[in-house]
Write a protein that holds these residues in place. Sequence first.
Motif, PDB file in Angstrom:
ATOM      1  N   CYS A   1      -4.086   4.303  -8.540  1.00  0.00           N
ATOM      2  CA  CYS A   1      -4.401   4.496  -7.120  1.00  0.00           C
ATOM      3  C   CYS A   1      -4.861   5.920  -6.814  1.00  0.00           C
ATOM      4  CB  CYS A   1      -3.192   4.143  -6.258  1.00  0.00           C
ATOM      5  SG  CYS A   1      -1.803   5.288  -6.446  1.00  0.00           S
ATOM      6  N   GLY A   2      -4.466   6.886  -7.633  1.00  0.00           N
ATOM      7  CA  GLY A   2      -4.925   8.270  -7.445  1.00  0.00           C
ATOM      8  C   GLY A   2      -4.094   9.101  -6.484  1.00  0.00           C
ATOM      9  N   ILE A   3      -3.024   8.522  -5.913  1.00  0.00           N
ATOM     10  CA  ILE A   3      -2.221   9.235  -4.910  1.00  0.00           C
ATOM     11  C   ILE A   3      -1.575  10.484  -5.519  1.00  0.00           C
ATOM     12  CG2 ILE A   3      -0.109   9.059  -3.505  1.00  0.00           C
ATOM     13  CD1 ILE A   3      -0.899   6.084  -2.988  1.00  0.00           C
TER      14      ILE A   3
ATOM     15  N   GLU B   1       6.160  12.129  -8.025  1.00  0.00           N
ATOM     16  CA  GLU B   1       7.206  11.118  -8.196  1.00  0.00           C
ATOM     17  C   GLU B   1       7.569  10.469  -6.862  1.00  0.00           C
ATOM     18  OE1 GLU B   1      10.788  12.538 -10.103  1.00  0.00           O
ATOM     19  OE2 GLU B   1      11.810  10.599  -9.860  1.00  0.00           O
ATOM     20  N   LEU B   2       7.676  11.298  -5.812  1.00  0.00           N
ATOM     21  CA  LEU B   2       8.040  10.762  -4.497  1.00  0.00           C
ATOM     22  C   LEU B   2       7.011   9.771  -3.988  1.00  0.00           C
ATOM     23  CD1 LEU B   2       9.320  13.809  -2.390  1.00  0.00           C
ATOM     24  CD2 LEU B   2      10.660  11.960  -3.377  1.00  0.00           C
ATOM     25  N   ARG B   3       5.726  10.056  -4.214  1.00  0.00           N
ATOM     26  CA  ARG B   3       4.675   9.224  -3.610  1.00  0.00           C
ATOM     27  C   ARG B   3       4.142   8.124  -4.515  1.00  0.00           C
ATOM     28  NH1 ARG B   3       2.651  14.189  -1.602  1.00  0.00           N
ATOM     29  NH2 ARG B   3       3.430  14.533   0.508  1.00  0.00           N
ATOM     30  N   CYS B   4       4.381   8.194  -5.803  1.00  0.00           N
ATOM     31  CA  CYS B   4       3.833   7.150  -6.694  1.00  0.00           C
ATOM     32  C   CYS B   4       4.436   5.801  -6.302  1.00  0.00           C
ATOM     33  CB  CYS B   4       4.140   7.435  -8.158  1.00  0.00           C
ATOM     34  SG  CYS B   4       3.637   6.050  -9.212  1.00  0.00           S
ATOM     35  N   PRO B   5       3.622   4.840  -5.876  1.00  0.00           N
ATOM     36  CA  PRO B   5       4.168   3.548  -5.448  1.00  0.00           C
ATOM     37  C   PRO B   5       4.670   2.715  -6.629  1.00  0.00           C
ATOM     38  CG  PRO B   5       1.864   3.825  -4.724  1.00  0.00           C
ATOM     39  CD  PRO B   5       2.141   4.884  -5.735  1.00  0.00           C
ATOM     40  N   ASP B   6       4.312   3.134  -7.848  1.00  0.00           N
ATOM     41  CA  ASP B   6       4.586   2.304  -9.019  1.00  0.00           C
ATOM     42  C   ASP B   6       5.563   2.904 -10.027  1.00  0.00           C
ATOM     43  OD1 ASP B   6       2.901  -0.291  -8.962  1.00  0.00           O
ATOM     44  OD2 ASP B   6       1.680   1.251  -8.024  1.00  0.00           O
ATOM     45  N   TYR B   7       6.202   4.012  -9.672  1.00  0.00           N
ATOM     46  CA  TYR B   7       7.222   4.639 -10.540  1.00  0.00           C
ATOM     47  C   TYR B   7       6.653   4.957 -11.920  1.00  0.00           C
ATOM     48  CZ  TYR B   7       9.182   1.634  -6.947  1.00  0.00           C
ATOM     49  OH  TYR B   7       9.377   0.962  -5.773  1.00  0.00           O
TER      50      TYR B   7
ATOM     51  N   TRP C   1       7.170  10.793 -13.186  1.00  0.00           N
ATOM     52  CA  TRP C   1       8.415  11.370 -12.665  1.00  0.00           C
ATOM     53  C   TRP C   1       8.812  12.600 -13.472  1.00  0.00           C
ATOM     54  CZ3 TRP C   1       8.052   7.135 -15.738  1.00  0.00           C
ATOM     55  CH2 TRP C   1       8.820   7.094 -16.895  1.00  0.00           C
TER      56      TRP C   1
ATOM     57  N   HIS D   1       6.193  -3.975 -10.192  1.00  0.00           N
ATOM     58  CA  HIS D   1       6.159  -4.915  -9.060  1.00  0.00           C
ATOM     59  C   HIS D   1       4.747  -5.465  -8.846  1.00  0.00           C
ATOM     60  CE1 HIS D   1       4.301  -1.716  -6.819  1.00  0.00           C
ATOM     61  NE2 HIS D   1       5.356  -0.917  -6.973  1.00  0.00           N
TER      62      HIS D   1
ATOM     63  N   CYS E   1      -0.358   0.509  -2.409  1.00  0.00           N
ATOM     64  CA  CYS E   1       0.464  -0.057  -1.319  1.00  0.00           C
ATOM     65  C   CYS E   1       1.725   0.787  -1.170  1.00  0.00           C
ATOM     66  CB  CYS E   1       0.851  -1.494  -1.653  1.00  0.00           C
ATOM     67  SG  CYS E   1       2.022  -2.217  -0.486  1.00  0.00           S
TER      68      CYS E   1
ATOM     69  N   GLY F   1       6.015   0.324  -2.381  1.00  0.00           N
ATOM     70  CA  GLY F   1       6.717   0.826  -3.574  1.00  0.00           C
ATOM     71  C   GLY F   1       7.376   2.170  -3.340  1.00  0.00           C
ATOM     72  N   SER F   2       6.671   3.088  -2.684  1.00  0.00           N
ATOM     73  CA  SER F   2       7.263   4.418  -2.485  1.00  0.00           C
ATOM     74  C   SER F   2       8.363   4.381  -1.428  1.00  0.00           C
ATOM     75  CB  SER F   2       6.192   5.466  -2.156  1.00  0.00           C
ATOM     76  OG  SER F   2       5.419   5.048  -1.082  1.00  0.00           O
TER      77      SER F   2
ATOM     78  N   ARG G   1      11.450   3.098  -3.164  1.00  0.00           N
ATOM     79  CA  ARG G   1      12.051   4.176  -3.959  1.00  0.00           C
ATOM     80  C   ARG G   1      12.790   5.159  -3.046  1.00  0.00           C
ATOM     81  NH1 ARG G   1      12.044   9.044  -4.959  1.00  0.00           N
ATOM     82  NH2 ARG G   1      12.595   9.922  -6.996  1.00  0.00           N
TER      83      ARG G   1
ATOM     84  N   ILE H   1       7.046  11.329   2.662  1.00  0.00           N
ATOM     85  CA  ILE H   1       8.125  10.548   2.049  1.00  0.00           C
ATOM     86  C   ILE H   1       9.424  11.362   1.964  1.00  0.00           C
ATOM     87  CG2 ILE H   1       7.760  10.982  -0.441  1.00  0.00           C
ATOM     88  CD1 ILE H   1       7.911   7.466   0.996  1.00  0.00           C
TER      89      ILE H   1
ATOM     90  N   VAL I   1      -5.708   6.845  -1.000  1.00  0.00           N
ATOM     91  CA  VAL I   1      -5.673   8.303  -0.852  1.00  0.00           C
ATOM     92  C   VAL I   1      -6.195   8.705   0.533  1.00  0.00           C
ATOM     93  CG1 VAL I   1      -6.715  10.461  -1.677  1.00  0.00           C
ATOM     94  CG2 VAL I   1      -5.821   8.788  -3.326  1.00  0.00           C
TER      95      VAL I   1
END
Lengths: 66, 273
Positions: free
Chosen positions: A16-18, A50-56, A59, B17, B23, B26-27, B30, B178, B217
Amino acid sequence: MSMKKLVTEVTWCKGCGICAAFCPRHVLEIVNDKVVIKDEVSCIKCGQCELRCPDYAIWLQEVDHE
Amino acid sequence: MPSELVKREMRTENLPHIWCPGCSHGSVMRALCQAIENVGLERKNTVIVSGIGCSSRAVGYLNFDTIHTTHGRALAFATGIKLANPDLHVIVLTGDGDISAIGGNHLIHACRRNIGITCIVMNNTIYGMTGGQYSPTTPTGDFGTTAPYGNIDKDFDIPLLAASAGATFAARTTAYGIAQTITVMEKALKHKGFSVIDVASICPSYYGRRNKKGDAVKMLQWQKENSVPVKMAQNMTAEELKGMIVTGIFKDVEEPEYTEEYQKIIEKAGGKR
Ligand SMILES: Cc1ncc(C[n+]2csc(CCOP(=O)(O)OP(=O)(O)O)c2C)c(N)n1
Ligand code: SF4
Ligand code: SF4
Ligand code: SF4
């Protein structure tokens, strides 16, 4: 002494590039839809990726040093 | 293998997931795990309840006693669980469609009762799961599959709705912010009474694409540039606030909590819990 190391799990990365976009030190890059640590020495271990990665998929991991 | 936090708090056998790239569900999930650990909630005393929607699928990944209920009814199930055992920490994870459309009535009455439940709304202003229909929080003028010429309804402001219906803690944070989401979640989890956090979230696949908002982004960048803290917003005009996301804690007061009041009724009637 405990230290932190930047770790990725590319099989979980959805490209996603976030993480790369909001990294304050431009440490990360997306290559072929996967995260790549391109400049590890510049990482300030702020943990924003790590905080923003939606997919873990990225980290900071505690590592033990002698 | 993922981080230690994810290993402790999630059912890693169900990961990665199914949510789309970028999306924010997920964050936010967490963030909740982090807040639960920071506050020190015990797994055996914590129950997480959801309804139906992409957001509501979070309970399938969380390593807690969880219950995936019917569309819009998470708060009804949560109310039953809390009344059956008021010592439990009951958390509801829900979407804007789930909580403010089909579940809107449950929301206002849970607020009015001030029952000790924490309700986290993953508000992406669209029905993601069913392909992009507009929801009660879709901004006026925006597009959805059911609003091909633009939405003519006014959108709900969930924290203001919750606060005026009687919730004693009401806040808004963003998926971009976040770190703030985690600290506000901690306060909500410690709050006695009904707490609502509206987390401004992104659905790049349906809301983003249909409204030409760019990729994940760009959508988070937009949140970053268009958020104003509630204190600053108090000195801004309605015109200046148009299209902005007001973030922070809108209401945080102490009032009698429902299960405690109910216990008094049980005692008056000569019963025991
Ligand atoms: C009784 C009932 N009505 C309609 C549906 C179809 N439905 C499934 S999810 C959903 C909306 C979900 O939107 P939201 O809560 O905003 O979650 P998101 O998918 O955006 O995270 C709807 C209408 C359903 N499952 N059950
Ligand atoms: S920890 Fe901070 S500096 Fe290091 S890669 Fe992540 S966001 Fe960049
Ligand atoms: S934020 Fe996560 S999923 Fe997105 S590109 Fe970075 S590591 Fe991959
Ligand atoms: S459709 Fe939207 S809400 Fe559902 S997983 Fe994809 S991005 Fe997330």
